[in-house]
Motif scaffolding. Structure first.
Motif, short mmCIF file in Angstrom:
data_model
loop_
_atom_site.label_atom_id
_atom_site.label_comp_id
_atom_site.label_asym_id
_atom_site.label_seq_id
_atom_site.Cartn_x
_atom_site.Cartn_y
_atom_site.Cartn_z
N ARG A 15 0.81 -1.21 0.00
CA ARG A 15 0.00 0.00 0.00
C ARG A 15 0.84 1.26 0.00
NH1 ARG A 15 -4.94 -1.99 3.91
NH2 ARG A 15 -6.21 -2.84 2.23
N SER A 16 2.03 1.17 0.59
CA SER A 16 2.89 2.35 0.60
C SER A 16 3.43 2.67 -0.78
CB SER A 16 4.07 2.13 1.56
OG SER A 16 4.96 1.15 1.05
N ARG A 17 3.28 1.71 -1.72
CA ARG A 17 3.86 1.91 -3.04
C ARG A 17 2.83 2.01 -4.15
NH1 ARG A 17 9.50 -1.05 -3.23
NH2 ARG A 17 9.09 -0.97 -5.45
N THR A 18 1.55 1.71 -3.87
CA THR A 18 0.59 1.67 -4.97
C THR A 18 0.29 3.04 -5.55
OG1 THR A 18 -1.17 1.59 -3.30
CG2 THR A 18 -0.52 -0.49 -4.32
N LYS A 19 0.25 4.08 -4.72
CA LYS A 19 0.04 5.41 -5.29
C LYS A 19 1.22 5.79 -6.18
CE LYS A 19 -1.34 10.12 -4.17
NZ LYS A 19 -0.48 10.72 -5.21
N GLN A 20 2.40 5.43 -5.72
CA GLN A 20 3.59 5.67 -6.53
C GLN A 20 3.48 4.91 -7.85
OE1 GLN A 20 7.23 4.55 -4.56
NE2 GLN A 20 8.39 4.50 -6.48
N LEU A 21 2.94 3.69 -7.79
CA LEU A 21 2.78 2.89 -9.00
C LEU A 21 1.81 3.56 -9.95
CD1 LEU A 21 3.04 0.39 -10.77
CD2 LEU A 21 1.39 -0.77 -9.30
N ALA A 22 0.67 4.04 -9.43
CA ALA A 22 -0.32 4.70 -10.28
C ALA A 22 0.30 5.91 -10.98
CB ALA A 22 -1.53 5.12 -9.46
N ASP A 23 1.07 6.71 -10.24
CA ASP A 23 1.73 7.87 -10.83
C ASP A 23 2.77 7.45 -11.86
OD1 ASP A 23 0.24 9.51 -9.24
OD2 ASP A 23 1.79 9.79 -7.72
N ASN A 24 3.48 6.36 -11.56
CA ASN A 24 4.55 5.92 -12.42
C ASN A 24 4.02 5.42 -13.76
OD1 ASN A 24 7.43 5.49 -12.72
ND2 ASN A 24 6.97 3.30 -12.69
N VAL A 25 2.85 4.80 -13.76
CA VAL A 25 2.27 4.31 -15.00
C VAL A 25 2.05 5.47 -15.97
CG1 VAL A 25 0.13 3.40 -16.01
CG2 VAL A 25 1.22 2.20 -14.12
N THR A 26 1.53 6.60 -15.47
CA THR A 26 1.27 7.73 -16.35
C THR A 26 2.55 8.40 -16.83
OG1 THR A 26 1.07 9.32 -14.52
CG2 THR A 26 -0.94 8.18 -15.23
N LYS A 27 3.66 8.16 -16.14
CA LYS A 27 4.91 8.80 -16.53
C LYS A 27 5.73 7.96 -17.51
CE LYS A 27 5.41 11.24 -12.10
NZ LYS A 27 6.16 11.31 -10.83
N GLN A 28 5.35 6.71 -17.71
CA GLN A 28 6.19 5.80 -18.48
C GLN A 28 5.90 5.78 -19.97
OE1 GLN A 28 8.98 4.16 -17.33
NE2 GLN A 28 8.54 5.52 -15.63
N THR A 29 4.79 6.38 -20.42
CA THR A 29 4.56 6.55 -21.85
C THR A 29 4.32 8.03 -22.10
OG1 THR A 29 2.15 6.30 -21.80
CG2 THR A 29 3.46 4.28 -21.96
N ILE A 117 7.64 -7.00 -5.37
CA ILE A 117 6.79 -5.84 -5.60
C ILE A 117 7.36 -5.00 -6.76
CG2 ILE A 117 6.00 -3.65 -4.62
CD1 ILE A 117 5.89 -5.15 -1.89
N SER A 118 8.67 -4.84 -6.78
CA SER A 118 9.29 -4.09 -7.87
C SER A 118 8.99 -4.74 -9.21
CB SER A 118 10.80 -4.01 -7.65
OG SER A 118 11.44 -3.36 -8.72
N ASN A 119 9.08 -6.07 -9.25
CA ASN A 119 8.77 -6.78 -10.49
C ASN A 119 7.31 -6.63 -10.86
OD1 ASN A 119 7.73 -9.65 -11.68
ND2 ASN A 119 9.72 -9.09 -12.51
N ALA A 120 6.41 -6.69 -9.85
CA ALA A 120 4.98 -6.52 -10.12
C ALA A 120 4.69 -5.13 -10.67
CB ALA A 120 4.18 -6.76 -8.84
N GLU A 121 5.37 -4.12 -10.13
CA GLU A 121 5.18 -2.76 -10.61
C GLU A 121 5.62 -2.62 -12.06
OE1 GLU A 121 7.48 -0.66 -7.74
OE2 GLU A 121 5.79 -0.33 -6.39
N LYS A 122 6.77 -3.19 -12.40
CA LYS A 122 7.24 -3.14 -13.78
C LYS A 122 6.28 -3.85 -14.71
CE LYS A 122 12.15 -3.00 -12.51
NZ LYS A 122 13.41 -3.77 -12.49
N THR A 123 5.77 -4.99 -14.25
CA THR A 123 4.82 -5.76 -15.06
C THR A 123 3.57 -4.95 -15.34
OG1 THR A 123 5.63 -7.85 -14.13
CG2 THR A 123 3.47 -7.88 -15.18
N MET A 124 3.01 -4.32 -14.30
CA MET A 124 1.79 -3.53 -14.46
C MET A 124 2.07 -2.33 -15.37
SD MET A 124 -1.45 -3.24 -13.65
CE MET A 124 -1.93 -3.96 -12.06
N THR A 125 3.17 -1.63 -15.12
CA THR A 125 3.52 -0.45 -15.91
C THR A 125 3.69 -0.79 -17.38
OG1 THR A 125 4.62 0.60 -14.02
CG2 THR A 125 5.24 1.37 -16.21
#
Length: 324
Positions: A15-29, A117-125
């Protein structure tokens, strides 16, 4: 000995990283990055579908008149809405009982979780980034309807948001084929001419594309067409920060290909981001599900990072694609 607070550790770490993940998705394309910077990432609270309001006609009561001439005060139907289905995705983070034992102690468990978690974030992104360029047909239509749907190669043959472009001409994007419409494959010598032909069809008074995203081939052709006059890349727009960007007219021309890029081969999208949106669910925008998933026949704990939403468009006629 396994930590008795492992479930809490998994949950809080995620949970401490999911908001970061949501933001990161929009920054990666480059496309999602621009939509985010323009305020076109609009979360949805709920509903059977994602409703995108649109204007499909001008007010029909406009008339020129003189003196006491009767004016037209008839109601005008100018608004409608496109309805987009919810699309869902998830990535699982798991840890088995044996791994808990083998990684006893808080530090070791955190190291293991961080890696997964890092791998899951990359996969989702990476997958969301690919989906925003898709036609929405993968996995039986469970995929986000991306650029190949919203800005289609064959605009008259598509149904987008429940509206048939075959029936409604206002719902067709511009599509220009270098071979069929231009008379020859795109080259360094003709790429700017082809871009001009797309551009002039997408300008409506002050409305015009503000972003052009291209795959490796078309971006390289445009770059090489400029190098003879030593055109310098633009880095003035923070929405293009981190992406290889050129200028065409008033639009940034951004490489959204590169290594592992998802932009389709030999495509260049002319995007008016005033009418394009990324619509994640407020409740499932890269969030960790509540509760624990413990398989009844396995010694393991599973946590899901979940997404729901779609990409939407409110004006397809001001979007265009240059293709092979």
């Amino acid at each position: 000995m396994a930590s008795p607070n492992l479930t809490e550790l998994v949950t809080t770490t995620l949970r401490s990283r999911t908001k970061q993940l949501a933001d990161n998705v929009t920054k990666q394309t480059a496309l999602l990055n621009r939509l985010n910077s323009k305020g076109r990432v609009k979360p949805v609270s709920g509903g059977r579908t994602i409703v995108q309001e649109l204007e499909y006609a001008e007010n029909s009561t406009y008339q020129r008149y003189s003196g006491y001439e009767t004016l037209n005060i008839s109601p005008s139907d100018v608004f409608s809405a496109a309805e987009y289905d919810w699309k869902q995705a998830s990535v699982a983070v798991t840890i088995s009982g044996l791994e808990q034992i083998q990684n006893a102690g808080p530090e070791r468990i955190i190291d293991l979780l961080e890696s997964r978690i890092s791998n899951a974030e990359k996969t989702m992104t990476n997958n969301i980034g690919a989906d925003v360029y898709s036609d929405g047909t993968a996995d039986g239509g469970k995929q986000i309807g991306g650029m190949q749907l919203l800005v289609s190669d064959a605009p008259a043959g598509t149904t987008v948001g429940g509206i048939s472009a075959a029936t409604w001409a206002f719902w067709r994007n511009v599509a220009f084929s270098s071979v069929t419409d231009g008379g020859g494959a795109a080259t360094t010598a003709n790429i700017q001419s082809y871009m001009n032909r797309v551009w002039v069809q997408l300008v409506r008074n002050a409305d015009k594309p503000d972003l052009i995203v291209a795959d490796n081939n078309y971006w390289r052709l445009y770059l090489e067409s400029l190098q003879a006059i030593q055109r310098i890349t633009s880095i003035s727009d923070p929405a293009s920060a981190g992406f290889s960007s050129l200028k065409y007219m008033t639009a940034d021309v951004v490489l959204d290909g590169g290594f592992g890029g998802s932009a389709p081969v030999n495509h260049m999208y002319f995007v008016n981001t005033d009418y394009l949106f990324y619509r994640p669910s407020r409740e499932r925008n890269m969030v960790v599900e509540d509760g624990d998933r413990v398989p009844v026949n396995q010694d393991a704990i599973v946590k899901l990072i979940q997404f729901a939403g779609n990409a939407t468009c409110s004006n397809r006629s001001l979007q265009g694609v240059l293709k092979a």
